[in-house]
Write a protein that holds these residues in place. Structure first.
Motif, PDB file in Angstrom:
ATOM      1  N   LEU A   1       3.382   1.341  18.923  1.00  9.16           N
ATOM      2  CA  LEU A   1       2.480   0.578  20.409  1.00  9.16           C
ATOM      3  C   LEU A   1       2.232   0.789  21.351  1.00  9.16           C
ATOM      4  N   LEU A   2       0.509   1.227  21.359  1.00 11.47           N
ATOM      5  CA  LEU A   2      -0.095   2.253  22.748  1.00 11.47           C
ATOM      6  C   LEU A   2      -0.614   0.608  23.175  1.00 11.47           C
ATOM      7  N   PRO A   3       0.271   1.180  24.946  1.00  3.42           N
ATOM      8  CA  PRO A   3      -0.908   0.110  25.950  1.00  3.42           C
ATOM      9  C   PRO A   3      -2.260   0.336  26.517  1.00  3.42           C
ATOM     10  N   GLY A   4      -2.720  -0.700  25.538  1.00  2.00           N
ATOM     11  CA  GLY A   4      -4.219  -0.346  26.502  1.00  2.00           C
ATOM     12  C   GLY A   4      -4.943  -1.536  27.132  1.00  2.00           C
TER      13      GLY A   4
ATOM     14  N   GLU B   1       0.995  -1.312  -0.497  1.00  4.12           N
ATOM     15  CA  GLU B   1      -0.154   0.457  -0.523  1.00  4.12           C
ATOM     16  C   GLU B   1       0.872   0.797  -0.216  1.00  4.12           C
ATOM     17  N   GLY B   2       2.238   1.141  -0.051  1.00  9.47           N
ATOM     18  CA  GLY B   2       3.252   2.148   0.247  1.00  9.47           C
ATOM     19  C   GLY B   2       2.659   2.834   1.409  1.00  9.47           C
ATOM     20  N   ALA B   3       2.285   1.730   2.402  1.00 14.16           N
ATOM     21  CA  ALA B   3       2.553   2.379   3.188  1.00 14.16           C
ATOM     22  C   ALA B   3       4.041   3.016   4.226  1.00 14.16           C
ATOM     23  N   GLN B   4       3.532   4.198   5.330  1.00 16.83           N
ATOM     24  CA  GLN B   4       5.410   4.838   5.811  1.00 16.83           C
ATOM     25  C   GLN B   4       5.264   3.868   6.852  1.00 16.83           C
ATOM     26  N   PHE B   5       4.137   4.094   7.894  1.00 21.04           N
ATOM     27  CA  PHE B   5       4.191   2.792   9.122  1.00 21.04           C
ATOM     28  C   PHE B   5       3.228   2.402   9.579  1.00 21.04           C
ATOM     29  N   ILE B   6       3.293   1.923  10.616  1.00 18.20           N
ATOM     30  CA  ILE B   6       1.629   0.545  11.156  1.00 18.20           C
ATOM     31  C   ILE B   6       1.622   1.730  12.179  1.00 18.20           C
ATOM     32  N   VAL B   7       0.463   1.518  12.742  1.00 22.56           N
ATOM     33  CA  VAL B   7       0.232   1.947  14.469  1.00 22.56           C
ATOM     34  C   VAL B   7      -0.469   0.452  14.769  1.00 22.56           C
ATOM     35  N   VAL B   8      -0.865   0.635  16.329  1.00 27.43           N
ATOM     36  CA  VAL B   8      -1.036  -0.424  16.725  1.00 27.43           C
ATOM     37  C   VAL B   8      -1.706  -0.474  18.146  1.00 27.43           C
ATOM     38  N   ALA B   9      -3.363  -0.014  18.142  1.00 25.37           N
ATOM     39  CA  ALA B   9      -4.078   0.803  19.339  1.00 25.37           C
ATOM     40  C   ALA B   9      -4.311   0.276  20.360  1.00 25.37           C
ATOM     41  N   GLY B  10      -3.545  -0.427  20.822  1.00 22.82           N
ATOM     42  CA  GLY B  10      -4.297  -1.241  22.082  1.00 22.82           C
ATOM     43  C   GLY B  10      -4.220  -2.492  22.661  1.00 22.82           C
ATOM     44  N   ASP B  11      -3.538  -3.196  22.837  1.00 24.39           N
ATOM     45  CA  ASP B  11      -4.020  -4.517  23.473  1.00 24.39           C
ATOM     46  C   ASP B  11      -3.405  -4.811  22.039  1.00 24.39           C
ATOM     47  N   VAL B  12      -1.729  -4.866  22.674  1.00 28.17           N
ATOM     48  CA  VAL B  12      -0.949  -5.705  22.191  1.00 28.17           C
ATOM     49  C   VAL B  12      -0.717  -6.729  22.374  1.00 28.17           C
TER      50      VAL B  12
ATOM     51  N   PRO C   1      -2.141   5.989  26.108  1.00 22.62           N
ATOM     52  CA  PRO C   1      -2.049   4.704  26.413  1.00 22.62           C
ATOM     53  C   PRO C   1      -3.003   4.545  27.682  1.00 22.62           C
ATOM     54  N   TRP C   2      -3.366   2.907  28.108  1.00 23.06           N
ATOM     55  CA  TRP C   2      -3.150   3.266  29.963  1.00 23.06           C
ATOM     56  C   TRP C   2      -2.849   3.253  30.070  1.00 23.06           C
ATOM     57  N   TYR C   3      -2.770   3.165  31.533  1.00 25.06           N
ATOM     58  CA  TYR C   3      -1.965   3.222  32.364  1.00 25.06           C
ATOM     59  C   TYR C   3      -2.617   2.224  34.064  1.00 25.06           C
TER      60      TYR C   3
ATOM     61  N   GLY D   1      -8.690   1.169  18.902  1.00 29.03           N
ATOM     62  CA  GLY D   1      -8.944  -0.207  18.958  1.00 29.03           C
ATOM     63  C   GLY D   1      -9.963   0.375  20.033  1.00 29.03           C
ATOM     64  N   ASP D   2     -10.251  -1.642  20.984  1.00 30.03           N
ATOM     65  CA  ASP D   2     -10.829  -1.788  21.960  1.00 30.03           C
ATOM     66  C   ASP D   2     -11.855  -2.819  21.432  1.00 30.03           C
ATOM     67  N   ARG D   3     -12.747  -2.273  20.674  1.00 30.62           N
ATOM     68  CA  ARG D   3     -14.019  -2.821  19.651  1.00 30.62           C
ATOM     69  C   ARG D   3     -13.048  -3.553  18.896  1.00 30.62           C
ATOM     70  N   HIS D   4     -13.282  -5.324  18.491  1.00 25.58           N
ATOM     71  CA  HIS D   4     -13.068  -5.803  17.669  1.00 25.58           C
ATOM     72  C   HIS D   4     -14.361  -6.466  16.442  1.00 25.58           C
ATOM     73  N   ILE D   5     -13.816  -4.662  16.352  1.00 29.12           N
ATOM     74  CA  ILE D   5     -14.780  -4.629  15.010  1.00 29.12           C
ATOM     75  C   ILE D   5     -13.727  -3.880  13.451  1.00 29.12           C
ATOM     76  N   CYS D   6     -14.197  -3.992  12.494  1.00 27.82           N
ATOM     77  CA  CYS D   6     -14.084  -2.682  11.379  1.00 27.82           C
ATOM     78  C   CYS D   6     -15.473  -1.993  11.150  1.00 27.82           C
ATOM     79  N   TRP D   7     -14.793  -0.678  11.603  1.00 30.41           N
ATOM     80  CA  TRP D   7     -15.672  -0.276  11.575  1.00 30.41           C
ATOM     81  C   TRP D   7     -15.789   0.968  11.236  1.00 30.41           C
ATOM     82  N   THR D   8     -15.965   2.678  10.486  1.00 34.12           N
ATOM     83  CA  THR D   8     -16.094   3.727  10.223  1.00 34.12           C
ATOM     84  C   THR D   8     -16.551   4.363  10.591  1.00 34.12           C
ATOM     85  N   ASP D   9     -16.704   5.638  10.998  1.00 35.88           N
ATOM     86  CA  ASP D   9     -17.333   7.169  11.723  1.00 35.88           C
ATOM     87  C   ASP D   9     -18.281   7.434  10.778  1.00 35.88           C
TER      88      ASP D   9
END
Length: 373
Positions: free
Chosen positions: A85-88, A47-58, A132-134, A198-206
């Motif tokens: 990587l985001l802590p969730g 996809e020509g992406a420059q980076f990857i984000v993981v929005a919690g619960d790695v 992040p979540w603490y 992250g958190d909801r295990h759904i692929c959803w667009t506002d």
């Protein structure tokens, strides 16, 4: 504003176990959750992406083995792209955090832990704002509190956060629900360009902004997820947000609901199983109801037993399963019982008709013994 493309993923929950998997299937499931990180890397490059984000619960929890963590980092290193990587709630920061363990000394240079609230520079023109979540139980909206501290910027700004939007569960009373209106306002005001959740295990667009989205999990974690794992390829170009859903996972959870009362119904159930692809990576939960003759019940048991050798797992949803075995004339003729045995069968039949599960099981055992003698 410079155009930027990245991959939005979340909820890897590496190290997850499932009680309905055998040791052999669990080992494959665990391995797939790591190997799909490599698939995400391949997607990013295509996809020509420059980076990857993981929005919690790695990670699934704080007590993973060093081997689990090191293997995950090795897969991340192989992507050859920056990963954030985001802590969730499964892997929060704080005392005893998995992020402070010795295994993390193996973290590769391309991986950044979003370990504090605020901005992280991705490039001169792109920044990530992390939430992040603490703790597992923050007691407040874990996302929108950071908005008050943000100032307008010429950079492309991506908010990476974890939590449930209130619009997705309006009846739930929880202090940790995320204020959707506040996020939408921040997008409309240009304070943030995209919110990777992250958190909801759904692929959803506002539906209102197109810029506040869940990516779904990279590998299925339970029956509520109706597809194999997903990730989003996201391109931000000025005020334009383009997202593309990609199915990247191998594993699938499937529910099969069927009323079975005859051999014909059992044949339909067999067709249900046959329609599922990649069976060795499919976990099937059955919801079966009905009243069966002893011959049909035996045929059902044979079918289900055969499927356990094909699928990663086949198990019944106990509280929604309601099967009753009641002998018919053909059953009784085959068994040819008389005297005390016939009386016992009649008593069991009456109990089974009243919904007694033990009596149904006893009748089925009686049929098996009689049919094979």
């Amino acid at each position: 504003m410079t155009s930027v493309t990245f991959i939005h993923s979340a909820d890897w929950q590496l190290g997850m176990t499932r009680k309905y998997l055998s040791d052999e299937a669990q080992a494959r499931y665990t391995g797939a959750r790591v190997d799909t990180i490599r698939t995400i890397g391949e997607l990013a490059h295509s996809e020509g992406a420059q980076f990857i984000v993981v929005a919690g619960d790695v990670f699934e929890h704080a007590n993973l083995s060093t081997r689990d963590v090191v293997r995950a980092y090795e897969a991340m290193a192989e992507t050859r792209l920056p990963i954030y990587l985001l802590p969730g709630n499964h892997d929060p920061l704080g005392p005893g955090s998995i992020w402070s363990g010795e295994a993390h000394s193996s973290r590769p240079d391309n991986v950044t832990i979003l370990d504090h609230e605020g901005p992280f520079d991705v490039s001169p023109s792109v920044e990530i704002v992390a939430c992040p979540w603490y703790t597992k139980h923050p007691g407040h909206d874990p996302v929108t509190g950071i908005l008050a501290s943000l100032k307008p910027t010429d950079k492309t700004r991506i908010l990476v956060a974890h939590g449930m939007l209130d619009v997705l569960d309006p009846d739930k009373q929880s202090e940790t629900l995320v204020d959707t209106a506040a996020l939408r306002g921040a997008v409309r005001d240009g304070l943030v360009d995209y919110v990777a959740l992250g958190d909801r295990h759904i692929c959803w667009t506002d539906p209102e902004t197109g810029a506040i989205n869940y990516s779904g999990t990279h590998e299925s974690t339970g029956p509520r997820e109706k597809s194999r794992g997903t990730a989003l390829a996201v391109t931000l170009d000025g005020s334009t947000v383009t997202t593309t859903r990609h199915e990247i996972g191998r594993w699938l959870h499937v529910d099969i609901h069927r009323h079975v009362s005859s051999m014909e119904d059992i044949a339909l159930l067999e067709s249900d199983f046959a329609s599922i692809t990649h069976k060795d990576c499919a976990i099937v939960r059955t919801v079966l109801t009905g009243t069966l003759s002893m011959a049909a019940a035996a045929a059902l048991d044979r079918l289900l037993e055969a499927q356990t050798h094909v699928f990663a797992s086949v198990y019944k949803w106990e509280r929604h399963t309601d099967l009753v075995v009641v002998p018919d004339d053909a059953d009784e003729s085959l068994l040819g019982l008389s005297g005390f045995a016939a009386e016992a069968m009649a008593e069991l039949r009456e109990l089974a008709q009243q919904g007694d599960k033990t009596a149904s099981d006893a009748l089925l055992l009686l049929y098996r013994l009689g049919a094979t003698s």
